[in-house]
Design a protein around this motif. Structure first.
Motif, PDB file in Angstrom:
ATOM      1  N   THR A 196     -10.725  22.709  21.603  1.00  0.00           N
ATOM      2  CA  THR A 196     -11.074  24.107  21.352  1.00  0.00           C
ATOM      3  C   THR A 196     -10.124  25.018  22.127  1.00  0.00           C
ATOM      4  OG1 THR A 196     -13.391  23.491  21.071  1.00  0.00           O
ATOM      5  CG2 THR A 196     -12.931  25.807  21.553  1.00  0.00           C
ATOM      6  N   GLY A 197      -9.732  26.124  21.513  1.00  0.00           N
ATOM      7  CA  GLY A 197      -8.828  27.066  22.170  1.00  0.00           C
ATOM      8  C   GLY A 197      -9.421  27.626  23.452  1.00  0.00           C
ATOM      9  N   GLN A 198      -8.529  27.968  24.374  1.00  0.00           N
ATOM     10  CA  GLN A 198      -8.959  28.579  25.627  1.00  0.00           C
ATOM     11  C   GLN A 198      -8.044  29.748  25.966  1.00  0.00           C
ATOM     12  OE1 GLN A 198     -10.677  26.083  28.867  1.00  0.00           O
ATOM     13  NE2 GLN A 198      -9.468  24.444  27.940  1.00  0.00           N
ATOM     14  N   ALA A 199      -8.599  30.715  26.679  1.00  0.00           N
ATOM     15  CA  ALA A 199      -7.832  31.842  27.184  1.00  0.00           C
ATOM     16  C   ALA A 199      -8.017  31.921  28.691  1.00  0.00           C
ATOM     17  CB  ALA A 199      -8.285  33.143  26.536  1.00  0.00           C
ATOM     18  N   TYR A 200      -6.939  32.222  29.392  1.00  0.00           N
ATOM     19  CA  TYR A 200      -6.986  32.402  30.841  1.00  0.00           C
ATOM     20  C   TYR A 200      -6.682  33.868  31.105  1.00  0.00           C
ATOM     21  CZ  TYR A 200      -6.954  27.373  30.672  1.00  0.00           C
ATOM     22  OH  TYR A 200      -7.285  26.068  30.388  1.00  0.00           O
ATOM     23  N   ILE A 201      -7.673  34.571  31.604  1.00  0.00           N
ATOM     24  CA  ILE A 201      -7.613  36.029  31.719  1.00  0.00           C
ATOM     25  C   ILE A 201      -7.500  36.435  33.185  1.00  0.00           C
ATOM     26  CG2 ILE A 201      -8.844  38.186  31.254  1.00  0.00           C
ATOM     27  CD1 ILE A 201     -10.251  36.682  28.944  1.00  0.00           C
ATOM     28  N   LEU A 202      -6.422  37.129  33.521  1.00  0.00           N
ATOM     29  CA  LEU A 202      -6.250  37.699  34.857  1.00  0.00           C
ATOM     30  C   LEU A 202      -6.832  39.109  34.825  1.00  0.00           C
ATOM     31  CD1 LEU A 202      -2.567  36.563  35.542  1.00  0.00           C
ATOM     32  CD2 LEU A 202      -4.689  35.385  36.143  1.00  0.00           C
ATOM     33  N   LEU A 203      -8.023  39.263  35.371  1.00  0.00           N
ATOM     34  CA  LEU A 203      -8.738  40.541  35.320  1.00  0.00           C
ATOM     35  C   LEU A 203      -8.593  41.267  36.644  1.00  0.00           C
ATOM     36  CD1 LEU A 203     -10.663  42.564  33.997  1.00  0.00           C
ATOM     37  CD2 LEU A 203     -12.568  41.135  34.770  1.00  0.00           C
ATOM     38  N   GLN A 204      -7.900  42.421  36.617  1.00  0.00           N
ATOM     39  CA  GLN A 204      -7.678  43.201  37.826  1.00  0.00           C
ATOM     40  C   GLN A 204      -8.863  44.127  38.104  1.00  0.00           C
ATOM     41  OE1 GLN A 204      -3.519  44.827  38.021  1.00  0.00           O
ATOM     42  NE2 GLN A 204      -3.393  43.998  35.937  1.00  0.00           N
ATOM     43  N   GLU A 205      -8.968  44.577  39.345  1.00  0.00           N
ATOM     44  CA  GLU A 205     -10.049  45.480  39.715  1.00  0.00           C
ATOM     45  C   GLU A 205     -10.039  46.763  38.907  1.00  0.00           C
ATOM     46  OE1 GLU A 205     -10.130  46.255  43.875  1.00  0.00           O
ATOM     47  OE2 GLU A 205     -11.036  44.324  44.397  1.00  0.00           O
ATOM     48  N   SER A 206      -8.866  47.150  38.418  1.00  0.00           N
ATOM     49  CA  SER A 206      -8.745  48.370  37.616  1.00  0.00           C
ATOM     50  C   SER A 206      -9.399  48.232  36.246  1.00  0.00           C
ATOM     51  CB  SER A 206      -7.271  48.717  37.433  1.00  0.00           C
ATOM     52  OG  SER A 206      -6.623  47.718  36.653  1.00  0.00           O
ATOM     53  N   GLY A 207      -9.710  46.982  35.861  1.00  0.00           N
ATOM     54  CA  GLY A 207     -10.250  46.744  34.526  1.00  0.00           C
ATOM     55  C   GLY A 207      -9.205  46.268  33.541  1.00  0.00           C
ATOM     56  N   GLN A 208      -7.928  46.386  33.894  1.00  0.00           N
ATOM     57  CA  GLN A 208      -6.846  45.902  33.036  1.00  0.00           C
ATOM     58  C   GLN A 208      -6.769  44.383  33.109  1.00  0.00           C
ATOM     59  OE1 GLN A 208      -4.864  47.650  30.829  1.00  0.00           O
ATOM     60  NE2 GLN A 208      -6.377  49.251  31.286  1.00  0.00           N
ATOM     61  N   ASN A 209      -6.292  43.783  32.009  1.00  0.00           N
ATOM     62  CA  ASN A 209      -6.202  42.332  32.008  1.00  0.00           C
ATOM     63  C   ASN A 209      -4.871  41.848  31.455  1.00  0.00           C
ATOM     64  OD1 ASN A 209      -6.379  42.002  29.050  1.00  0.00           O
ATOM     65  ND2 ASN A 209      -8.477  42.704  29.297  1.00  0.00           N
ATOM     66  N   SER A 210      -4.502  40.645  31.834  1.00  0.00           N
ATOM     67  CA  SER A 210      -3.371  39.920  31.266  1.00  0.00           C
ATOM     68  C   SER A 210      -3.915  38.573  30.811  1.00  0.00           C
ATOM     69  CB  SER A 210      -2.267  39.721  32.303  1.00  0.00           C
ATOM     70  OG  SER A 210      -1.823  40.966  32.806  1.00  0.00           O
ATOM     71  N   ILE A 211      -3.508  38.124  29.608  1.00  0.00           N
ATOM     72  CA  ILE A 211      -4.145  36.964  28.993  1.00  0.00           C
ATOM     73  C   ILE A 211      -3.108  35.916  28.609  1.00  0.00           C
ATOM     74  CG2 ILE A 211      -5.644  36.190  27.115  1.00  0.00           C
ATOM     75  CD1 ILE A 211      -6.757  39.034  26.966  1.00  0.00           C
ATOM     76  N   ILE A 212      -3.408  34.657  28.938  1.00  0.00           N
ATOM     77  CA  ILE A 212      -2.588  33.515  28.549  1.00  0.00           C
ATOM     78  C   ILE A 212      -3.441  32.645  27.635  1.00  0.00           C
ATOM     79  CG2 ILE A 212      -1.254  31.527  29.359  1.00  0.00           C
ATOM     80  CD1 ILE A 212      -1.181  32.994  32.133  1.00  0.00           C
ATOM     81  N   ILE A 213      -2.903  32.298  26.457  1.00  0.00           N
ATOM     82  CA  ILE A 213      -3.681  31.587  25.449  1.00  0.00           C
ATOM     83  C   ILE A 213      -3.206  30.141  25.297  1.00  0.00           C
ATOM     84  CG2 ILE A 213      -4.213  31.454  22.986  1.00  0.00           C
ATOM     85  CD1 ILE A 213      -5.657  33.709  24.199  1.00  0.00           C
TER      86      ILE A 213
END
Length: 308
Positions: A93-110
């Motif tokens: 199954t697909g997975q996402a790794y989400i870097l969630l900053q305190e600001s609410g912004q995110n960066s995502i690796i799939i």
């Protein structure tokens, strides 16, 4: 009238790393928390559509693993028809790794996993659902060939199509664009696909013109806290966003698209009202953590509008 929505797309489990800020190259930082949530752009859009009252059918793939079984059960609990969600025996199954900053912004690796095994044959098997739909939606976390096949079937049956060209790392084929009625990129995705970064009103208009010249009649470019730029045959208009404090922007665009499709009349006669409804849904989504958990139900969206 209840809209009938078919979504062909991705199903992921989101692994969320809560951090203060993004690390610099070569830097090691600690996360403050780790959490998991159901996600995937397609699955998020299906949940948003279902929670806003649409009869929703999903076409996709999961792995033969705990994550896959979990995701199918979660979709079922939302009332989503999963008879066309196929289990892969070769990819997880697909997975996402989400870097969630305190600001609410995110960066995502799939890690796409089984999502990249969605095939034209899967679409053909769901022909009855597609032909009976009011809208067919897809994005770019599954193969473009399957997306084009779904849209081709939809257009042949007179069904409206909505393309979310995200992530913008696959080339949109002329065929896919020709079968697209409504395209919904964010400003970054649009700039990447057109080769024209959006920096001002002129570049924004040029981006919309790029898609319309390739056969897309309705262009909705989402601009975060600036709102949504809407371009149709009758002209262009910027619909302002609803100001909120964003906690987590993961899935905000998906909440917008699912809510839009549930509210929009198939003849697009209520386009501006549907966009505003979708903006309200997205504004609620960014105030909660995770993709599935933060997507609002219709009553919550209507209540927020009434209390504004």
């Amino acid at each position: 009238m209840t809209n009938r929505i078919v979504i062909i797309g991705s199903i992921n489990v989101d692994n969320i790393l809560h951090i203060n800020r993004l690390p610099q190259p070569g830097e090691t930082i600690a996360m403050s928390e780790y959490s998991q949530a159901a996600g995937g752009k397609g699955a998020n859009q299906a949940v948003a559509s279902a929670r806003s009252g649409a009869a929703t059918t999903f076409i996709g793939r999961v792995g033969d693993d705990n994550n896959g079984w979990l995701m199918i059960e979660k979709l079922k609990r939302e009332g989503i028809d999963v008879q066309h969600v196929i289990t892969s025996h070769t990819l997880p199954t697909g997975q996402a790794y989400i870097l969630l900053q305190e600001s609410g912004q995110n960066s995502i690796i799939i890690d796409h996993g089984a999502n990249y095994q969605v095939m034209v044959e899967d679409v053909a098997a769901a022909a009855d659902a597609i032909q009976a739909a009011d809208f067919v939606i897809t994005e770019c976390e599954t193969p473009i060939s399957a997306a084009a096949a779904a849209f081709h079937q939809a257009k042949a049956a007179g069904v409206r199509t909505i393309l979310n060209p995200a992530p913008a790392n696959q080339r949109l084929t002329p065929e896919l664009l020709a079968y697209t009625d409504i395209i919904v990129p964010n400003e970054t995705e649009s700039g990447t696909l057109t080769g024209m970064p959006i920096t001002d009103q002129a570049s924004l208009a040029a981006n919309a013109a790029y898609f319309r010249e390739r056969g897309v009649a309705t262009v909705l470019i989402t601009l975060g806290d600036q709102g949504v730029y809407v371009v149709t045959d009758t002209g262009s208009r910027l619909l302002p966003a609803f100001p909120v404090h964003a906690v987590d922007t993961t899935g905000a665009g998906d909440a917008f698209i699912g809510a839009l499709a549930s509210e929009l009349q198939p003849d697009l006669s209520n386009l501006y009202a549907a966009v505003q409804y979708a903006q309200r849904a997205s504004s609620l989504a960014v105030q909660g953590l995770g993709a599935f958990p933060s997507i609002p139900h219709r009553l919550a969206v209507l209540a927020a509008a009434k209390n504004a």
